[in-house]
Design a protein around this motif. Structure first.
Motif, short mmCIF file in Angstrom:
data_model
loop_
_atom_site.label_atom_id
_atom_site.label_comp_id
_atom_site.label_asym_id
_atom_site.label_seq_id
_atom_site.Cartn_x
_atom_site.Cartn_y
_atom_site.Cartn_z
N ASP A 215 4.24 1.57 1.70
CA ASP A 215 5.09 2.77 1.59
C ASP A 215 4.74 3.46 0.28
O ASP A 215 5.34 3.20 -0.77
N VAL A 216 3.75 4.33 0.35
CA VAL A 216 3.16 4.93 -0.85
C VAL A 216 4.18 5.75 -1.62
O VAL A 216 4.31 5.62 -2.85
N LEU A 217 4.92 6.60 -0.94
CA LEU A 217 5.88 7.47 -1.63
C LEU A 217 6.96 6.65 -2.33
O LEU A 217 7.35 6.96 -3.46
N ARG A 218 7.43 5.63 -1.67
CA ARG A 218 8.46 4.78 -2.28
C ARG A 218 7.92 4.08 -3.51
O ARG A 218 8.59 3.99 -4.54
N LEU A 219 6.67 3.60 -3.42
CA LEU A 219 6.08 2.90 -4.55
C LEU A 219 5.84 3.85 -5.72
O LEU A 219 6.03 3.47 -6.88
N VAL A 220 5.44 5.08 -5.43
CA VAL A 220 5.23 6.06 -6.50
C VAL A 220 6.55 6.37 -7.19
O VAL A 220 6.63 6.44 -8.42
N ASP A 318 -17.25 9.64 -1.54
CA ASP A 318 -16.83 8.73 -2.59
C ASP A 318 -15.90 7.67 -1.99
O ASP A 318 -14.82 7.99 -1.47
N LEU A 319 -16.32 6.42 -2.04
CA LEU A 319 -15.54 5.33 -1.46
C LEU A 319 -14.95 4.48 -2.59
O LEU A 319 -15.06 4.78 -3.76
N GLY A 320 -14.31 3.39 -2.22
CA GLY A 320 -13.71 2.50 -3.21
C GLY A 320 -12.25 2.80 -3.45
O GLY A 320 -11.62 3.58 -2.73
N ASP A 321 -11.69 2.14 -4.45
CA ASP A 321 -10.25 2.25 -4.75
C ASP A 321 -9.86 3.69 -5.09
O ASP A 321 -10.69 4.50 -5.53
N ARG A 322 -8.57 3.98 -4.90
CA ARG A 322 -8.05 5.31 -5.18
C ARG A 322 -6.76 5.22 -5.98
O ARG A 322 -5.95 4.31 -5.80
N SER A 323 -6.58 6.20 -6.87
CA SER A 323 -5.34 6.33 -7.63
C SER A 323 -4.45 7.37 -6.97
O SER A 323 -4.93 8.32 -6.37
N ILE A 324 -3.14 7.15 -7.09
CA ILE A 324 -2.16 8.10 -6.57
C ILE A 324 -1.24 8.48 -7.71
O ILE A 324 -0.66 7.62 -8.37
N ALA A 325 -1.13 9.78 -7.95
CA ALA A 325 -0.35 10.28 -9.09
C ALA A 325 1.00 10.79 -8.63
O ALA A 325 1.21 11.09 -7.45
N ASP A 326 1.91 10.91 -9.57
CA ASP A 326 3.20 11.51 -9.27
C ASP A 326 3.10 13.03 -9.40
O ASP A 326 2.01 13.58 -9.60
#
Length: 409
Positions: A215-220, A318-326
């Motif tokens: 749950d991306v939004l909840r975690l952000v 571009d593959l690999g891990d991704r960051s998610i910002a607020d």
């Protein structure tokens, strides 16, 4: 630790929603809603005095025929569909859930429930009336027609689920949708961002499950309140055992329970945030086709074609891990995503290893790798070259005639 490139989520990004719990909720709400509407219509329509009237006895006969007939047809159709699901699982993959998770299944059931409730309620509401409004049998016939239309669609969907070309196309399309959501074209590096130090480690405290979604939004929101960064340590689609490390919390303090509440564990994998599930399913279909009991290399070739359809768009991405910002642009969540080699291992290696005695499959794999190499970035060609060399070695030692037909194309 530096933050990976940013993934620019927005309201139209499907991967930021958690649809698994909502799907079950929608199915239940639809059935309850249909039953309530059927109950309301069954109570209100027989009480209409004005307009054209018909004999109550004939209206009751129509309601009885409609209720029993639709129930019988729906029971037969669902019985046949259970056999179709079993057939597809046995011939393609037990992880193939395309038909069982289709919304049309519970929509048909909801409409049939509403129609049955309406028929029973209207029959009882008519009681000793000598005449009733023509809207009573008309509504029953309209609902019956809608139910038959949905049942027909359900039947066609079931037939598609046992046809190889449609199954491969559906898996490829769903896989492409996930890849577009997780690797959007508008992702950006956003400059080097140094993540704060680790303040706590979150371990899985539940039973053994598969990490189905986050749950991306909840975690952000949780990380933003604590001014922290949650770095997920496991990718979607892997099994979580009690005590496994799920995430590192950096900077602020976030209770373990809040992090784990955003992790959705299930007993089976779902497409929503799982970029390798489509590769796994296509590989499963090809491996089953190459088994001694089936021995159908042409199906494995078709599975490779579908896999190429997934690999081509990401060969230069571009593959690999991704960051998610607020909303303020601060990194709050880091998602673990597969690399180029991960995709090749899941979608290509297992199938080609099993096809070492199938020259048709190896020759087609050699051509596929050549086409991918022409589109891939320079740093990814080494992985493709190694696999091409292995395929050439197998063809040279086992099937030299097929090698002469593929090398140099």
């Amino acid at each position: 630790m530096d933050a990976p490139p940013l993934m620019l989520f927005g309201p139209d990004r499907s991967a930021e929603r958690v649809v698994r719990p909502r799907r079950a909720l929608r199915a239940g709400v639809a059935q309850v809603f249909a039953a309530v509407v059927g109950l309301a219509l069954g109570l209100l329509l027989p009480g209409i005095d004005g307009g054209y009237q018909v004999a109550a006895v004939r209206a009751v006969d129509v309601l009885k025929v409609v209720g029993v007939g639709v129930l019988s047809v729906t029971t037969l159709i669902f019985s046949l569909l259970f056999l179709v699901v079993q057939w597809a699982a046995g011939n393609f993959s037990h992880r193939l859930l395309l038909f069982r998770t289709d919304p049309v299944v519970w929509r048909v059931f909801a409409l049939v429930v509403g129609l049955l409730v309406y028929s029973v309620t209207a029959t009882l509401a008519i009681g000793s009336h000598r005449t009733v409004s023509v809207s009573v049998p008309t509504t029953a016939l309209v609902l019956t027609g809608a139910a038959l239309v949905l049942v027909r669609r359900l039947q066609l969907t079931a037939l598609r689920s046992i046809q190889l070309a449609h199954v491969l196309a559906d898996v490829r399309q769903r896989g492409q949708k996930v890849l577009r959501a997780l690797y959007p074209e508008d992702s950006t590096n956003g400059g080097a961002r140094r993540l704060p130090d680790v303040t706590s480690t979150v371990a899985w405290a539940g039973d053994s499950v598969l990490l189905a979604q986050v749950d991306v939004l909840r975690l952000v929101r949780t990380a933003t309140r604590a001014d922290a960064v949650v770095v997920l340590k496991v990718p979607v689609g892997v099994a979580l055992q009690p005590g496994d490390v799920v995430a590192d919390v950096r900077g602020g303090r976030v209770p373990d329970a809040e992090v784990l509440a955003a992790v959705v564990g299930e007993v089976e994998r779902v497409f929503h945030q799982d970029p390798t599930l489509a590769f796994r399913l296509l590989s499963d279909i090809g491996l089953r086709a190459l088994s001694p009991a089936i021995n159908d290399p042409a199906t494995a070739v078709q599975a490779l074609d579908a896999t190429e359809g997934l690999l081509r768009p990401i060969a230069s991405a571009d593959l690999g891990d991704r960051s998610i910002a607020d909303e303020a642009g601060a990194v709050r969540v880091v998602m673990r995503l597969p690399s180029w080699d991960d995709f090749l291992r899941v979608g290509f290696d297992d199938l080609c290893r099993a096809a070492s005695d199938q020259p048709m499959v190896l020759a087609h794999a050699h051509e596929l790798l050549g086409r991918l190499r022409a589109r891939a970035r320079e740093d990814r060609r080494r992985s493709l070259d190694e696999r091409m060399a292995w395929v050439e070695g197998e063809l040279t030692s086992r099937h030299p005639a097929f090698l002469r037909g593929t090398v140099g194309r």
